[in-house]
Design a protein around this motif. Structure first.
Motif, short mmCIF file in Angstrom:
data_model
loop_
_atom_site.label_atom_id
_atom_site.label_comp_id
_atom_site.label_asym_id
_atom_site.label_seq_id
_atom_site.Cartn_x
_atom_site.Cartn_y
_atom_site.Cartn_z
N LYS A 100 -17.68 -23.68 3.81
CA LYS A 100 -18.17 -22.73 2.82
C LYS A 100 -17.98 -23.27 1.39
O LYS A 100 -16.95 -23.87 1.09
N ALA A 101 -18.99 -23.08 0.59
CA ALA A 101 -18.87 -23.47 -0.83
C ALA A 101 -19.70 -22.50 -1.65
O ALA A 101 -20.73 -21.99 -1.17
N ASN A 102 -19.28 -22.23 -2.87
CA ASN A 102 -20.06 -21.29 -3.67
C ASN A 102 -21.29 -22.00 -4.28
O ASN A 102 -21.32 -23.23 -4.36
N THR A 127 -32.73 -24.64 -8.15
CA THR A 127 -32.03 -23.85 -9.17
C THR A 127 -30.83 -23.18 -8.52
O THR A 127 -30.78 -23.01 -7.29
N LEU A 128 -29.92 -22.77 -9.37
CA LEU A 128 -28.73 -22.06 -8.89
C LEU A 128 -29.14 -20.78 -8.18
O LEU A 128 -28.59 -20.41 -7.14
N LYS A 129 -30.18 -20.13 -8.71
CA LYS A 129 -30.63 -18.86 -8.13
C LYS A 129 -31.18 -19.07 -6.72
O LYS A 129 -30.87 -18.30 -5.80
N CYS A 130 -31.99 -20.11 -6.53
CA CYS A 130 -32.55 -20.38 -5.20
C CYS A 130 -31.44 -20.64 -4.20
O CYS A 130 -31.47 -20.17 -3.06
N ILE A 131 -30.43 -21.42 -4.64
CA ILE A 131 -29.31 -21.72 -3.74
C ILE A 131 -28.56 -20.43 -3.41
O ILE A 131 -28.25 -20.16 -2.25
N SER A 132 -28.31 -19.60 -4.43
CA SER A 132 -27.59 -18.33 -4.21
C SER A 132 -28.37 -17.43 -3.25
O SER A 132 -27.78 -16.83 -2.34
N ASP A 133 -29.69 -17.33 -3.46
CA ASP A 133 -30.51 -16.45 -2.61
C ASP A 133 -30.48 -16.91 -1.16
O ASP A 133 -30.35 -16.11 -0.23
N LEU A 134 -30.62 -18.23 -0.98
CA LEU A 134 -30.63 -18.79 0.38
C LEU A 134 -29.28 -18.55 1.05
O LEU A 134 -29.21 -18.13 2.21
N LEU A 135 -28.23 -18.78 0.31
CA LEU A 135 -26.88 -18.60 0.85
C LEU A 135 -26.66 -17.14 1.26
O LEU A 135 -26.13 -16.86 2.33
N ARG A 136 -27.11 -16.23 0.41
CA ARG A 136 -26.93 -14.80 0.71
C ARG A 136 -27.60 -14.45 2.03
O ARG A 136 -27.05 -13.74 2.86
N LYS A 137 -28.81 -14.98 2.24
CA LYS A 137 -29.54 -14.68 3.48
C LYS A 137 -28.82 -15.25 4.70
O LYS A 137 -28.88 -14.72 5.79
N ARG A 138 -28.18 -16.38 4.48
CA ARG A 138 -27.61 -17.10 5.63
C ARG A 138 -26.17 -16.72 5.96
O ARG A 138 -25.69 -17.04 7.05
N GLU A 139 -25.51 -16.08 5.01
CA GLU A 139 -24.10 -15.75 5.21
C GLU A 139 -23.86 -14.94 6.48
O GLU A 139 -22.83 -15.09 7.14
N LEU A 140 -24.83 -14.14 6.80
CA LEU A 140 -24.77 -13.30 8.00
C LEU A 140 -24.55 -14.17 9.26
O LEU A 140 -23.80 -13.82 10.15
#
Ligand code: S3P
Length: 173
Positions: A100-102, A127-140
């Protein structure tokens, strides 16, 4: 039982996987590298010429092949646990570790690592936003791992060492 490394692009799966394989004297398999060898082209060009759907099908077949092995280290592509029945296949005979990494850490690491080789983060998508959005979807999906290791402040060597310490304690591997 295998050790399976999952996590976002830039989370260090391949480097940590190779270090672990050396320490454990197990074989190391990188799903993306094997797909590239099999298709004789890069992941980026598979996405470009045949699309993501085709890549996910190749990935599913590769995961299926790799999970038939035993006592190996498997590094998956970042999306692998989130498509088809890959999660079930990976976890059936695998101790699954989420590196895991932020998003900020991932962005910083990927900047150094030729982001253009990552089709999902190509061009304006890096972009930071694209990475954040992708991570949010995948955290599940990632969150179902047997072990979640926060790697923001660790080097690949330190991450491998932490995992080896678990092995010594007899934790599941
Ligand atoms: C992907 C990650 C990549 C590669 C492909 C898609 C993803 O692997 O499989 O570009 O969906 O996150 P790495 O995680 O090794 O970069």
């Amino acid at each position: 039982m295998n050790v399976v490394l999952i996590g976002m692009m830039g989370s260090g799966k391949s480097v940590v996987g190779q270090l672990l394989a050396k320490k454990l004297k197990w074989k190391f398999y990188d799903s993306d590298t094997l797909i590239e060898q099999q298709e004789k082209t890069s992941i980026a060009s598979i996405f470009e010429s045949k699309g993501e759907k085709h890549f996910r099908m190749l990935e599913k077949r590769m995961i299926c092949r790799l999970t038939k092995k035993n006592r190996v280290i498997i590094a998956t592509g970042g999306g692998a646990p989130c498509f088809h029945k890959n999660w079930e296949a990976l976890s059936k005979n695998g101790f699954v570790i989420w590196l895991k990494a932020n998003p900020k850490t991932l962005f910083r690491r990927l900047k150094k690592e030729a982001p253009e080789t990552r089709p999902l983060l190509k061009g304006n998508a890096f972009t930071l936003k694209c990475i954040s959005d992708l991570l949010r979807k995948r955290e599940l999906y990632y969150g179902r791992a047997d072990l979640i290791l926060k790697t923001d402040h660790l080097t690949p060597k330190e991450i491998a060492k932490r995992i080896m310490e678990l092995d010594k304690k007899g934790v599941a591997i």
